[in-house]
Write a protein that holds these residues in place. Structure first.
Motif, PDB file in Angstrom:
ATOM      1  N   SER A  11     -12.862  98.407 -28.969  1.00 15.66           N
ATOM      2  CA  SER A  11     -11.842  97.411 -29.303  1.00 15.66           C
ATOM      3  C   SER A  11     -10.530  97.617 -28.562  1.00 15.66           C
ATOM      4  CB  SER A  11     -11.572  97.423 -30.812  1.00 15.66           C
ATOM      5  OG  SER A  11     -11.116  98.710 -31.223  1.00 15.66           O
ATOM      6  N   ASP A  31      -4.361  90.317 -34.275  1.00 12.31           N
ATOM      7  CA  ASP A  31      -5.161  90.479 -33.056  1.00 12.31           C
ATOM      8  C   ASP A  31      -5.957  91.781 -33.097  1.00 12.31           C
ATOM      9  OD1 ASP A  31      -5.873  89.890 -30.195  1.00 12.31           O
ATOM     10  OD2 ASP A  31      -4.753  91.752 -29.878  1.00 12.31           O
ATOM     11  N   ARG A  33      -6.791  93.490 -35.737  1.00 13.72           N
ATOM     12  CA  ARG A  33      -7.797  93.423 -36.811  1.00 13.72           C
ATOM     13  C   ARG A  33      -9.051  92.694 -36.336  1.00 13.72           C
ATOM     14  NH1 ARG A  33      -7.044  94.360 -42.036  1.00 13.72           N
ATOM     15  NH2 ARG A  33      -4.768  94.204 -41.821  1.00 13.72           N
ATOM     16  N   LYS A  34      -8.859  91.577 -35.619  1.00 14.27           N
ATOM     17  CA  LYS A  34     -10.003  90.806 -35.126  1.00 14.27           C
ATOM     18  C   LYS A  34     -10.820  91.604 -34.124  1.00 14.27           C
ATOM     19  CE  LYS A  34      -8.046  86.173 -35.763  1.00 14.27           C
ATOM     20  NZ  LYS A  34      -7.512  84.963 -35.071  1.00 14.27           N
ATOM     21  N   ARG A  35     -10.109  92.340 -33.228  1.00 15.18           N
ATOM     22  CA  ARG A  35     -10.812  93.142 -32.220  1.00 15.18           C
ATOM     23  C   ARG A  35     -11.627  94.257 -32.860  1.00 15.18           C
ATOM     24  NH1 ARG A  35      -5.767  94.301 -28.523  1.00 15.18           N
ATOM     25  NH2 ARG A  35      -7.094  95.887 -27.567  1.00 15.18           N
ATOM     26  N   MET A  37     -12.813  94.285 -36.016  1.00 20.66           N
ATOM     27  CA  MET A  37     -13.917  93.703 -36.773  1.00 20.66           C
ATOM     28  C   MET A  37     -15.048  93.250 -35.847  1.00 20.66           C
ATOM     29  SD  MET A  37     -13.042  94.208 -39.805  1.00 20.66           S
ATOM     30  CE  MET A  37     -14.434  93.375 -40.580  1.00 20.66           C
ATOM     31  N   LYS A  38     -14.667  92.766 -34.660  1.00 16.90           N
ATOM     32  CA  LYS A  38     -15.682  92.364 -33.681  1.00 16.90           C
ATOM     33  C   LYS A  38     -16.453  93.582 -33.194  1.00 16.90           C
ATOM     34  CE  LYS A  38     -16.313  90.006 -29.245  1.00 16.90           C
ATOM     35  NZ  LYS A  38     -15.640  89.360 -28.087  1.00 16.90           N
ATOM     36  N   ALA A  39     -15.732  94.676 -32.927  1.00 10.62           N
ATOM     37  CA  ALA A  39     -16.389  95.904 -32.468  1.00 10.62           C
ATOM     38  C   ALA A  39     -17.299  96.465 -33.557  1.00 10.62           C
ATOM     39  CB  ALA A  39     -15.331  96.937 -32.075  1.00 10.62           C
ATOM     40  N   GLU A  41     -18.883  94.784 -35.802  1.00 12.89           N
ATOM     41  CA  GLU A  41     -20.083  93.938 -35.839  1.00 12.89           C
ATOM     42  C   GLU A  41     -21.020  94.268 -34.682  1.00 12.89           C
ATOM     43  OE1 GLU A  41     -21.232  89.165 -35.814  1.00 12.89           O
ATOM     44  OE2 GLU A  41     -19.145  89.805 -36.039  1.00 12.89           O
ATOM     45  N   GLU A  42     -20.447  94.428 -33.483  1.00 13.58           N
ATOM     46  CA  GLU A  42     -21.274  94.710 -32.308  1.00 13.58           C
ATOM     47  C   GLU A  42     -21.970  96.064 -32.410  1.00 13.58           C
ATOM     48  OE1 GLU A  42     -19.158  94.291 -28.665  1.00 13.58           O
ATOM     49  OE2 GLU A  42     -18.449  92.264 -29.112  1.00 13.58           O
ATOM     50  N   SER A  44     -22.709  97.564 -35.241  1.00 12.34           N
ATOM     51  CA  SER A  44     -23.409  97.666 -36.525  1.00 12.34           C
ATOM     52  C   SER A  44     -22.900  98.864 -37.320  1.00 12.34           C
ATOM     53  CB  SER A  44     -24.929  97.790 -36.292  1.00 12.34           C
ATOM     54  OG  SER A  44     -25.420  96.663 -35.605  1.00 12.34           O
TER      55      SER A  44
END
Length: 327
Positions: A11, A31, A33-35, A37-39, A41-42, A44
């Protein structure tokens, strides 16, 4: 299995930011937080509840920031803090910042990641707002550095008033061209000392210029080097306010070497009133700090905070005392 470090790398944020996102800390930009959360998810990522429970348990460890360990003031200060904390059942970890903001950031990361129960700041280059942004609601206390803060507990000397009194004394004694010595002039502490130095001149209608301030000296060896530069240059300083007793001892040693009579031709005042003041000839004049009282009050407040007692932010300011001896 993915780790917090893996998430931070993917991230592009720090480990402490990842930790704050995972623990729903409010001081995180949208910004970031979104990065994160995306990491998550990717990768797992699965939060280990048992591990989190262990991490938030008390470590009985207090971090203490210090610029350098062999500094003539900070070393005995930390020794007193460690002694009081040990008696209360806490161990101390000393972190040297080397006057680096990045080093400070790393210490606050350890606090937010629950590797420490609290941090005691004895020196900082950051503002109150910058510190709070890093640590959130974790326990941080300030000892020595006179931050003008409304949300951190601060225990410090009235640096401006202490130097003001010493400067005024020298000027009223007929000293006309004084030198102010700071070790690291970027800190709030040294800035307040300089303000006191300047104000004493203004109140007595004396000229004071930036040329009367010098920084980067604190030890006996550095005092000798500085003294050699001053006395070989035949400067017209007739009074010096040293930032530490050890610097003052070095200056006194150099003065003797160059045949400068103290106090006839030159007055020297140290800072902190260490026992070394009594070993010189003439005995060194100094400003008495209130370290023992400051540390006692600090640790009492710290233990109350760790015990989750609720009370308003404390700001305690101590008065220095000018000790006149032979210099």
């Amino acid at each position: 299995m993915a780790t917090i470090l893996d998430i931070a790398r993917l991230s592009g944020v720090s480990k402490s930011t990842v930790s704050r996102v995972i623990n729903n800390h409010p001081h995180v930009s949208e910004d970031s937080r979104k990065r994160v959360m995306k990491a998550i998810e990717e990768l797992s990522f699965v939060r280990n509840a048992r591990g989190v429970h262990l991490r938030i348990k008390s470590t009985n460890t207090i971090g203490v920031t210090i610029p350098v360990l062999d500094h003539p003031y900070f070393s005995p200060l930390v020794s007193k803090i460690a002694e009081k904390c040990r008696k209360a059942g806490y161990k101390i970890v000393i972190f040297q910042t080397y006057y680096s903001i990045d080093e400070e950031y790393e210490i606050y990361e350890k606090l937010t990641e629950n590797e420490l129960d609290a941090v005691i700041i004895t020196h900082t280059l950051l503002s109150e707002e910058e510190i709070k942004q890093r640590v959130g609601d974790k326990i941080v206390m300030v000892c020595n550095e006179p931050l003008q803060t409304g949300c951190l507990d601060v225990f410090s000397l009235n640096e401006s008033e202490a130097v003001y009194s010493a400067t005024r004394y020298l000027l009223k004694e007929g000293r006309n061209y004084l030198l102010f010595c700071a070790d690291e002039e970027r800190t709030p502490l040294q800035q307040q000392r300089w303000e006191g130095f300047v104000q004493a001149h203004l109140d007595l209608n004396k000229t004071c210029t930036i040329q009367q301030k010098i920084s980067g000296y604190s030890t006996i060896e550095e005092g000798i080097i500085l003294g050699d530069e001053i006395f070989l240059d035949k400067s017209n300083y007739d009074g010096i306010l040293a930032g530490s007793d050890f610097l003052a001892v070095g200056l006194l040693t150099s003065a003797k070497k160059h045949g400068v009579s103290v106090p006839k031709e030159l007055s020297i005042i140290g800072f902190d009133n260490h026992p070394i003041c009594l070993t010189t000839f003439p005995a060194l004049s100094s400003i008495q700090n209130q370290t023992e009282m400051m540390v006692n009050d600090l640790v009492t407040c710290l233990l109350d905070r760790l015990g989750q007692k609720k009370f308003s932010t404390i700001r305690r300011v101590y008065k220095g005392e000018l000790i006149i001896r032979g210099t």
